[in-house]
Scaffold this motif. Structure first.
Motif, PDB file in Angstrom:
ATOM      1  N   GLY A 240      16.606  11.619  -4.300  1.00 54.35           N
ATOM      2  CA  GLY A 240      15.323  11.523  -3.612  1.00 54.35           C
ATOM      3  C   GLY A 240      15.455  10.833  -2.269  1.00 54.35           C
ATOM      4  N   LEU A 241      14.363  10.231  -1.814  1.00 53.11           N
ATOM      5  CA  LEU A 241      14.345   9.528  -0.527  1.00 53.11           C
ATOM      6  C   LEU A 241      15.425   8.446  -0.487  1.00 53.11           C
ATOM      7  CD1 LEU A 241      10.499   9.038  -0.096  1.00 53.11           C
ATOM      8  CD2 LEU A 241      11.950  10.385   1.418  1.00 53.11           C
ATOM      9  N   LEU A 246      14.403   5.065   4.802  1.00 52.70           N
ATOM     10  CA  LEU A 246      12.969   4.774   4.709  1.00 52.70           C
ATOM     11  C   LEU A 246      12.644   3.443   5.384  1.00 52.70           C
ATOM     12  CD1 LEU A 246      10.112   5.291   3.642  1.00 52.70           C
ATOM     13  CD2 LEU A 246      10.834   4.314   1.451  1.00 52.70           C
ATOM     14  N   LEU A 247      13.463   2.421   5.115  1.00 53.27           N
ATOM     15  CA  LEU A 247      13.250   1.117   5.730  1.00 53.27           C
ATOM     16  C   LEU A 247      13.389   1.204   7.247  1.00 53.27           C
ATOM     17  CD1 LEU A 247      12.835  -1.926   5.634  1.00 53.27           C
ATOM     18  CD2 LEU A 247      15.293  -2.176   5.175  1.00 53.27           C
ATOM     19  N   ILE A 261       6.941  13.635  -2.951  1.00 54.60           N
ATOM     20  CA  ILE A 261       6.847  14.435  -4.183  1.00 54.60           C
ATOM     21  C   ILE A 261       8.072  14.059  -5.021  1.00 54.60           C
ATOM     22  CG2 ILE A 261       6.594  16.743  -5.163  1.00 54.60           C
ATOM     23  CD1 ILE A 261       5.846  17.754  -2.381  1.00 54.60           C
ATOM     24  N   PRO A 262       7.987  13.033  -5.859  1.00 60.76           N
ATOM     25  CA  PRO A 262       9.181  12.537  -6.547  1.00 60.76           C
ATOM     26  C   PRO A 262       9.707  13.439  -7.660  1.00 60.76           C
ATOM     27  CG  PRO A 262       7.255  11.280  -7.203  1.00 60.76           C
ATOM     28  CD  PRO A 262       6.802  12.193  -6.122  1.00 60.76           C
ATOM     29  N   SER A 263       8.845  14.262  -8.249  1.00 59.58           N
ATOM     30  CA  SER A 263       9.282  15.103  -9.367  1.00 59.58           C
ATOM     31  C   SER A 263       9.373  16.560  -8.940  1.00 59.58           C
ATOM     32  CB  SER A 263       8.311  14.967 -10.552  1.00 59.58           C
ATOM     33  OG  SER A 263       8.343  13.645 -11.056  1.00 59.58           O
ATOM     34  N   PHE A 264      10.615  17.063  -8.847  1.00 59.44           N
ATOM     35  CA  PHE A 264      10.892  18.463  -8.521  1.00 59.44           C
ATOM     36  C   PHE A 264      10.264  18.824  -7.175  1.00 59.44           C
ATOM     37  CE2 PHE A 264       9.937  18.015 -13.161  1.00 59.44           C
ATOM     38  CZ  PHE A 264      11.249  17.727 -13.516  1.00 59.44           C
ATOM     39  N   SER A 273      15.240   9.620  -8.960  1.00 59.59           N
ATOM     40  CA  SER A 273      15.703   8.805 -10.091  1.00 59.59           C
ATOM     41  C   SER A 273      14.768   7.620 -10.332  1.00 59.59           C
ATOM     42  CB  SER A 273      17.114   8.286  -9.813  1.00 59.59           C
ATOM     43  OG  SER A 273      17.094   7.371  -8.726  1.00 59.59           O
ATOM     44  N   VAL A 274      14.892   7.023 -11.528  1.00 53.00           N
ATOM     45  CA  VAL A 274      14.105   5.827 -11.873  1.00 53.00           C
ATOM     46  C   VAL A 274      14.398   4.703 -10.887  1.00 53.00           C
ATOM     47  CG1 VAL A 274      13.710   4.058 -13.624  1.00 53.00           C
ATOM     48  CG2 VAL A 274      14.078   6.434 -14.316  1.00 53.00           C
TER      49      VAL A 274
END
Length: 485
Positions: A240-241, A246-247, A261-264, A273-274
């Protein structure tokens, strides 16, 4: 007839055939081109105007419809003498002027073409972000609809935030995911697209910066740009990101929101990921950067259930959470929800009432029945099985025809495979050559303007036979376009 020194403006919002129509009509009205004169042939006009012959043909047909010209076998196309009433009649308002002055920008031209092509049942739709008709829960819908006709006596305007019974069910539905809210913090919307529109109008100022994944669904939308809002992409990897990027972007750009959009993820299919979800929430809380979490594809997991939403760990109301049934049940039902701070939800609900006075009552009642009676989870379970078959089949076809020209990752859910070509390609030329062969693709540059290597492949809509045929054609067109560079 004198040589033509005028050309249509290809940058104008006015279609070129309409510009040509207006030009010829003005020439006739002013007497520059006299009654009885022969117009140049369509090919001569096309060369003079530097357009396709079909564009000139469309203008000529419109002129014929107004009685200004006629085609005669022996004389070609001539200006006829029965047009004075047409030319002398009072001109209608200049609607083009009004259209061009509206603040909402027109859709991207490629997307308009995609939308038109998708209406043609003969086209193979390799980019469609919806379920195939045969995958829709028709039997459930018929049962629910019959029940509603018997038991629901009123379908007038609902509460400002939407049907209360539905909001209660949404709260129950979200609780096992770790999102524990009351109905006052839920707003029912006509899909996530409307949610984004409300956010752009209600809580973002003109000139604000929005952080997104580098390639993202909302890059294909003009609604944020129309409201003067800017995008900055954040780099991604397989989790993901990327938090460091991002920072960096948050420090330099001073953004007002992060959309993710974290899921798919659409269009890449990446599952965050978690660890990454927790790190992003922690960073955004520290930077006081609100998050818009779009969880539209969450229920479409194919291998194992995704991690809890970012919203589940939100103790400070940093996250505005969006969900929808448009991808998992039916795109046409147009039901979704926003969950967040009650003050923000009240603001968005007020704007929603100003724009549409509430989402469709029948769609809200149907969604309520799906959730309350357990139909939704039963249907989703069978849907995952069908989507998994289509995903695995698509991956098999990609291995067969694309291994030498592209790379991709196996998506753990959703609808999409993000194809990355080994070489840059002229993306619009590829798009055009594909639809001429009966295949509609979604080029990657509508999600990331810098992308000349990516194509979003959807396995949710086309049949297995069409997936194979469409991908074979796409592979052939890629190789042909690369060889003709």
């Amino acid at each position: 007839m004198a040589q033509i020194h005028w050309k249509p403006d290809k940058q104008s919002l006015v279609p070129m055939h309409k510009q040509i129509f207006d030009f010829i009509k003005d020439k006739i009205a002013l007497g520059d081109w006299s009654i009885g004169n022969r117009l140049p042939t369509q090919m001569e006009m096309a060369n003079a105007f530097d357009v396709n012959r079909s564009t000139v043909l469309e203008a000529y047909e419109a002129l014929k419809a107004e009685g200004l010209i006629e085609s005669k076998k022996s004389a070609g196309t001539i200006i006829v003498n029965n047009t004075w009433s047409v030319l002398a009649s009072k001109a209608p308002p200049n609607w083009e002027k009004y259209i061009e002055s509206g603040y909402q920008k027109p859709n991207l031209n490629v997307i308009k073409i995609i939308n038109e092509l998708n209406l043609d049942s003969k086209m193979i739709r390799l980019g469609a972000g919806e379920l195939a008709p045969e995958m829709s829960p028709v039997q459930y819908m018929k049962s629910i609809y019959d029940h509603l006709l018997m038991d629901v006596n009123y379908m007038g305007y609902e509460e400002e935030k939407g049907l209360l019974q539905l909001r209660v069910e949404v709260c129950k539905y979200l609780k096992p995911m770790g999102i524990d809210v009351n109905p006052n913090k839920v707003l029912i919307v006509s899909g996530v697209l409307q949610a984004l529109h409300l956010i752009s109008m209600g809580i973002l100022r003109r000139g604000a910066t929005l952080l997104t994944e580098q390639a993202t669904y909302i890059q294909s939308l003009t609604l944020f740009e129309s409201h003067g809002i800017n995008f900055t992409g954040v780099a991604m990897d397989g989790e993901g990101l990327i938090v460091a990027d991002l920072l960096r972007k948050a420090s330099v750009k001073k953004p007002e929101l992060l959309y993710t959009i974290p899921s798919f993820q659409n269009p890449t299919g990446v599952l965050m990921s978690v660890k990454r979800r927790k790190a992003i929430l922690s960073l955004c809380e520290k930077e006081r950067l609100p998050i818009i979490e779009d969880d539209t594809y969450r229920e479409l997991w194919l291998d194992e259930e995704p991690p809890a939403p970012i919203k589940a760990g939100d103790k400070n109301e940093t996250v505005l959470y969006m969900g929808s049934i448009s991808k998992s049940l039916s795109a046409g039902m147009r039901v979704g929800w926003i969950v967040g701070s009650e003050r923000v939800i009240n603001r968005l609900a007020d704007i929603k009432m100003q724009t549409d006075y509430g989402s469709s009552s029948i769609s809200q009642w149907m969604c309520y029945e799906f959730l309350a009676k357990g139909y939704y989870q039963s249907f989703i379970k069978s849907l995952r099985h069908e989507l998994k078959i289509k995903r695995d089949f698509t991956l098999k076809i990609l291995d067969q025809y694309f291994s030498d020209i592209a790379t991709w990752q196996k998506p753990a859910g959703g609808f999409y495979i993000w194809l990355t070509l080994n070489k840059n390609i002229q993306m619009y030329r590829l798009f055009e050559s594909c639809y001429r062969q009966g295949v509609v693709i979604n080029p990657g540059n509508i999600y990331d303007v810098s992308s000349n290597k990516n194509i979003r492949i959807s396995f949710s809509y086309a049949s297995l036979q069409d997936l194979e045929q469409g991908l074979m054609i796409l592979a052939r067109m890629i190789k042909l376009n690369l060889s003709n560079r």
